[in-house]
Design a protein around this motif. Structure first.
Motif, PDB file in Angstrom:
ATOM      1  N   ILE A 109     -18.698  50.655  61.488  1.00 19.26           N
ATOM      2  CA  ILE A 109     -17.262  50.895  61.247  1.00 19.26           C
ATOM      3  C   ILE A 109     -17.043  52.349  60.843  1.00 19.26           C
ATOM      4  CG2 ILE A 109     -15.272  50.245  59.834  1.00 19.26           C
ATOM      5  CD1 ILE A 109     -16.565  47.465  59.548  1.00 19.26           C
ATOM      6  N   GLN A 110     -17.927  52.863  60.008  1.00 18.44           N
ATOM      7  CA  GLN A 110     -17.817  54.262  59.585  1.00 18.44           C
ATOM      8  C   GLN A 110     -17.948  55.197  60.781  1.00 18.44           C
ATOM      9  OE1 GLN A 110     -21.017  55.847  57.110  1.00 18.44           O
ATOM     10  NE2 GLN A 110     -19.503  56.625  55.652  1.00 18.44           N
ATOM     11  N   GLY A 111     -18.857  54.887  61.700  1.00 20.53           N
ATOM     12  CA  GLY A 111     -19.025  55.698  62.900  1.00 20.53           C
ATOM     13  C   GLY A 111     -17.801  55.672  63.793  1.00 20.53           C
ATOM     14  N   ILE A 112     -17.149  54.498  63.889  1.00 22.27           N
ATOM     15  CA  ILE A 112     -15.909  54.403  64.679  1.00 22.27           C
ATOM     16  C   ILE A 112     -14.831  55.288  64.056  1.00 22.27           C
ATOM     17  CG2 ILE A 112     -14.045  52.852  65.379  1.00 22.27           C
ATOM     18  CD1 ILE A 112     -16.160  50.613  65.542  1.00 22.27           C
ATOM     19  N   GLY A 113     -14.713  55.234  62.726  1.00 19.76           N
ATOM     20  CA  GLY A 113     -13.728  56.089  62.055  1.00 19.76           C
ATOM     21  C   GLY A 113     -13.994  57.564  62.280  1.00 19.76           C
ATOM     22  N   ALA A 114     -15.266  57.978  62.168  1.00 17.48           N
ATOM     23  CA  ALA A 114     -15.616  59.386  62.395  1.00 17.48           C
ATOM     24  C   ALA A 114     -15.355  59.779  63.843  1.00 17.48           C
ATOM     25  CB  ALA A 114     -17.077  59.623  62.031  1.00 17.48           C
ATOM     26  N   GLY A 115     -15.607  58.844  64.778  1.00 20.73           N
ATOM     27  CA  GLY A 115     -15.340  59.133  66.186  1.00 20.73           C
ATOM     28  C   GLY A 115     -13.865  59.319  66.483  1.00 20.73           C
ATOM     29  N   MET A 116     -12.996  58.733  65.672  1.00 27.14           N
ATOM     30  CA  MET A 116     -11.556  58.932  65.829  1.00 27.14           C
ATOM     31  C   MET A 116     -11.114  60.264  65.223  1.00 27.14           C
ATOM     32  SD  MET A 116     -10.406  55.032  64.876  1.00 27.14           S
ATOM     33  CE  MET A 116      -8.658  55.198  65.262  1.00 27.14           C
ATOM     34  N   LEU A 117     -11.879  60.765  64.254  1.00 27.40           N
ATOM     35  CA  LEU A 117     -11.514  62.008  63.573  1.00 27.40           C
ATOM     36  C   LEU A 117     -11.717  63.247  64.440  1.00 27.40           C
ATOM     37  CD1 LEU A 117     -13.117  61.605  60.013  1.00 27.40           C
ATOM     38  CD2 LEU A 117     -10.693  61.667  60.546  1.00 27.40           C
ATOM     39  N   LEU A 118     -12.930  63.391  64.978  1.00 24.07           N
ATOM     40  CA  LEU A 118     -13.361  64.677  65.523  1.00 24.07           C
ATOM     41  C   LEU A 118     -12.509  65.199  66.679  1.00 24.07           C
ATOM     42  CD1 LEU A 118     -15.503  66.848  65.093  1.00 24.07           C
ATOM     43  CD2 LEU A 118     -16.926  65.681  66.767  1.00 24.07           C
ATOM     44  N   PRO A 119     -12.342  64.443  67.777  1.00 26.16           N
ATOM     45  CA  PRO A 119     -11.572  65.011  68.896  1.00 26.16           C
ATOM     46  C   PRO A 119     -10.112  65.251  68.539  1.00 26.16           C
ATOM     47  CG  PRO A 119     -12.064  62.707  69.312  1.00 26.16           C
ATOM     48  CD  PRO A 119     -12.851  63.091  68.100  1.00 26.16           C
ATOM     49  N   ASN A 120      -9.563  64.412  67.680  1.00 27.01           N
ATOM     50  CA  ASN A 120      -8.154  64.574  67.328  1.00 27.01           C
ATOM     51  C   ASN A 120      -7.936  65.693  66.320  1.00 27.01           C
ATOM     52  OD1 ASN A 120      -6.708  62.340  68.826  1.00 27.01           O
ATOM     53  ND2 ASN A 120      -8.377  61.207  67.883  1.00 27.01           N
ATOM     54  N   ALA A 121      -8.945  65.983  65.495  1.00 34.69           N
ATOM     55  CA  ALA A 121      -8.869  67.168  64.641  1.00 34.69           C
ATOM     56  C   ALA A 121      -8.810  68.422  65.503  1.00 34.69           C
ATOM     57  CB  ALA A 121     -10.070  67.215  63.698  1.00 34.69           C
ATOM     58  N   MET A 122      -9.656  68.476  66.542  1.00 37.03           N
ATOM     59  CA  MET A 122      -9.618  69.612  67.460  1.00 37.03           C
ATOM     60  C   MET A 122      -8.275  69.719  68.162  1.00 37.03           C
ATOM     61  SD  MET A 122     -13.314  69.848  69.385  1.00 37.03           S
ATOM     62  CE  MET A 122     -12.626  70.934  70.616  1.00 37.03           C
ATOM     63  N   THR A 123      -7.728  68.580  68.562  1.00 34.22           N
ATOM     64  CA  THR A 123      -6.435  68.581  69.250  1.00 34.22           C
ATOM     65  C   THR A 123      -5.335  69.105  68.343  1.00 34.22           C
ATOM     66  OG1 THR A 123      -7.119  66.682  70.578  1.00 34.22           O
ATOM     67  CG2 THR A 123      -4.769  67.128  70.464  1.00 34.22           C
ATOM     68  N   ILE A 124      -5.330  68.653  67.081  1.00 32.12           N
ATOM     69  CA  ILE A 124      -4.309  69.107  66.126  1.00 32.12           C
ATOM     70  C   ILE A 124      -4.388  70.613  65.931  1.00 32.12           C
ATOM     71  CG2 ILE A 124      -3.612  69.007  63.699  1.00 32.12           C
ATOM     72  CD1 ILE A 124      -4.484  66.016  63.776  1.00 32.12           C
ATOM     73  N   VAL A 125      -5.602  71.147  65.795  1.00 32.28           N
ATOM     74  CA  VAL A 125      -5.768  72.603  65.630  1.00 32.28           C
ATOM     75  C   VAL A 125      -5.279  73.330  66.873  1.00 32.28           C
ATOM     76  CG1 VAL A 125      -7.441  74.455  65.307  1.00 32.28           C
ATOM     77  CG2 VAL A 125      -7.685  72.340  64.019  1.00 32.28           C
ATOM     78  N   ALA A 126      -5.654  72.825  68.048  1.00 32.39           N
ATOM     79  CA  ALA A 126      -5.261  73.474  69.302  1.00 32.39           C
ATOM     80  C   ALA A 126      -3.754  73.454  69.505  1.00 32.39           C
ATOM     81  CB  ALA A 126      -5.957  72.802  70.476  1.00 32.39           C
ATOM     82  N   GLN A 127      -3.092  72.382  69.101  1.00 31.13           N
ATOM     83  CA  GLN A 127      -1.636  72.277  69.258  1.00 31.13           C
ATOM     84  C   GLN A 127      -0.879  73.076  68.203  1.00 31.13           C
ATOM     85  OE1 GLN A 127      -0.902  68.038  69.225  1.00 31.13           O
ATOM     86  NE2 GLN A 127      -1.377  67.796  71.406  1.00 31.13           N
ATOM     87  N   THR A 128      -1.526  73.318  67.052  1.00 30.61           N
ATOM     88  CA  THR A 128      -0.863  74.024  65.956  1.00 30.61           C
ATOM     89  C   THR A 128      -0.854  75.531  66.161  1.00 30.61           C
ATOM     90  OG1 THR A 128      -1.457  72.265  64.389  1.00 30.61           O
ATOM     91  CG2 THR A 128      -0.873  74.416  63.459  1.00 30.61           C
ATOM     92  N   PHE A 129      -1.951  76.066  66.652  1.00 32.75           N
ATOM     93  CA  PHE A 129      -2.103  77.517  66.754  1.00 32.75           C
ATOM     94  C   PHE A 129      -1.841  77.991  68.178  1.00 32.75           C
ATOM     95  CE2 PHE A 129      -4.336  76.483  62.914  1.00 32.75           C
ATOM     96  CZ  PHE A 129      -4.155  77.588  62.090  1.00 32.75           C
ATOM     97  N   ASP A 130      -1.224  79.168  68.284  1.00 38.22           N
ATOM     98  CA  ASP A 130      -0.994  79.778  69.592  1.00 38.22           C
ATOM     99  C   ASP A 130      -2.324  80.232  70.182  1.00 38.22           C
ATOM    100  OD1 ASP A 130       1.739  79.409  69.280  1.00 38.22           O
ATOM    101  OD2 ASP A 130       1.992  81.349  68.269  1.00 38.22           O
TER     102      ASP A 130
END
Length: 529
Positions: A109-130
């Motif tokens: 379960i912890q691995g599933i949660g971490a797997g949801m974090l990583l790509p979406n953290a990158m997406t949030i950074v990419a969408q936030t910054f020019d």
């Protein structure tokens, strides 16, 4: 004033996603330190304890493209926070686990949660910054991930020694809750793309293929590469990937759009990232073993010797991102991976005479190269994608790094073992008195017993008869054979480490050539809409 406020808001969002990334990296590295304690407390054995690590790694690695695509469909913020909540709950459950089965389930379960974090953290950074800011932001994010991994063994070791292994999991609970609240307040609602559909059949096949491959890579050395178990896993992985490709080419909304790889920059970012992590994980796997087994360093001292690698990686990651923003991804990625190759090439002379200064220079160069490489590659991969494909693209990119890391460990371990067998055989033949090693044997005997009553005549007699013990007392011969066997094993080990570092260095040089294929405008253009 408005511009500075906007930039402050952007970096507050970056801090929010960095918190989650640091926590997941910290817990992952902590658990490796706690494995002996967990094994004793929950009645694991040596064969089953590996599933505490695999239970986390398999879902974490295999669902990255799926969770990235879910972020594209439902919004990266929503999936990120859900993953953070799942990770937090699973961490606390791991802390109260009372059996081996519970621990493995909670780690999954912890691995599933971490797997949801990583790509979406990158997406949030990419969408936030020019586009012109994105490289540095992703560099800071990568540096925080490295810092989390570096803090794990140190802080985790202290917590285990001072309290208990359960404190490793409990210690992140309050910080995780604060991170969720901060993310809810700071991160804006992410854009949803209702047109993105999930190919669940393709997702199942991809998860099956990746999981089978990762288990085979991690268990192959222990079970035997030609064992039925490992062969079936490789066959299952191969069949799943073939079926996955067949499905993806036919469905209207594929899980992974293969046309993403038509982008030279995206393809090169994945290939160079894969090679970089083969080197990174291979090197990180080898060095602690060398320091502890050949240099006789304690775990604490070995950990301290590795700090220059992590420290320089943390420092150079933002610099690599800034260089990518200014000059494009090709130059810093090429320079970075060539620095990694140079560091590994310098390590192919590694031996027990190495000083702390020798390790410091090589590991600092290694860490600086990783820092300069990963941020530009991340920026290159993200910037080459349409905005509504950043989630799944970041998942693919991180999956390539995870598979590269797994292969790096397996490759280093397997090659080291095979070269030790080879060098041991060569050295034993070299130490044949019928060939050319009489002088070496004489010098060894002289060093052992020259000051204890054996004169030159006795030493020469013993040298000529060392295979049978002629000229030596029984106890002297027993000691001599033990010393000689130890010297052969140690020298074979040193030569084998040198061979592996040299081989991985050559692989990195090839990665540097691939980095030259990245187009100059990788970091400078915004993702397409």
């Amino acid at each position: 004033m408005k511009g500075s406020t906007g930039m402050l808001k952007k970096y507050a969002i970056l801090v929010a996603v960095c918190l989650g990334t640091v926590l997941s990296a910290y817990v992952s590295s902590c658990v490796n330190i706690a494995l002996p304690n967990i094994m004793a407390a929950l009645n694991f054995n040596m064969d089953s304890i590996v599933w505490v690590s695999l239970g986390y790694m398999l879902p974490y690695g295999s669902i990255l493209p799926l969770t990235g695509k879910l972020g594209d469909q439902f919004g990266a913020k929503k999936v990120y926070i859900l993953g953070m909540a799942l990770f937090t709950a699973a961490s606390l459950l791991c802390g109260i686990a009372t059996s081996s089965a519970e621990m493995v389930i909670f780690r999954i379960i912890q691995g599933i949660g971490a797997g949801m974090l990583l790509p979406n953290a990158m997406t949030i950074v990419a969408q936030t910054f020019d586009a012109h800011e994105r490289g540095q932001a992703l560099g800071i994010w990568s540096a925080m991930a490295a810092a989390g991994s570096a803090m794990g063994p140190t802080i985790g070791g202290y917590l285990i020694e001072r309290f208990d292994w359960r404190s490793v999991f409990f210690s992140v609970g309050p910080v995780c809750v604060l991170s969720i609240v901060f993310a809810l307040l700071i991160i804006p609602v992410s854009r949803r793309n209702a047109g993105v559909k999930i190919d669940y059949l393709g997702a199942c096949l991809l998860v099956t293929g990746i999981s089978s491959l990762l288990v085979a890579l991690n268990q192959g050395q222990k079970e035997g590469w030609d064992s039925l178990y490992i062969l079936l896993l490789f066959y299952a992985a191969f069949a799943a990937f073939i079926l996955f490709l067949a499905v993806e080419l036919r469905v209207q909304n594929p899980m992974i759009e293969l046309r993403l790889f038509r982008s030279v920059n995206f393809t090169m970012a994945n290939l160079v990232g894969f090679i970089s992590f083969v080197a990174f994980y291979g090197g990180m796997f080898l060095l602690p073993f060398f320091l502890k087994s050949n240099m006789n360093y304690s775990s604490t001292t070995a950990g301290m010797m590795m700090l220059p690698l992590t420290a320089t990686m943390v420092v150079f990651s933002p610099l690599g991102g800034r260089l990518a923003d200014r000059f494009g991804s090709r130059l810093p990625a090429f320079v970075g991976i060539m620095m990694i190759a140079a560091a590994l090439y310098l390590l192919d002379t590694i031996n027990t005479d190495y000083s702390g200064h020798d390790f410091f220079l090589r590991l600092s160069l290694f860490g600086a190269g990783l820092g300069l490489t990963m941020s530009p590659l991340t920026s290159c991969a993200v910037s080459s994608l349409p905005k509504d494909r950043i989630g799944v693209g970041s998942g693919i990119f991180n999956l390539a790094k995870i598979i590269g890391g797994s292969i790096g460990v397996v490759f280093a371990e397997t090659l080291l073992t095979r070269r030790e067998i080879y060098h041991t055989a060569v050295l034993k033949e070299y130490l044949n008195p019928e060939t050319h090693s009489t002088q070496q044997i004489f010098q060894l005997l002289q060093g052992l017993w020259g000051q204890q009553g054996m004169d030159s005549t006795m030493l020469m007699t013993a040298t000529q008869g060392w295979l049978t013990g002629y000229g030596m007392l029984p106890q002297q011969y027993t000691m001599f054979k033990a010393v000689l066997s130890g010297l052969v094993a140690k020298q074979a080990s040193i030569l084998s480490f040198q061979d592996v570092f040299h081989t991985v260095a050559m692989l990195c040089f090839s990665g540097g050539l691939l980095a030259l294929l990245i187009r100059r405008n990788a970091a400078g253009s915004s993702p397409k809409t």
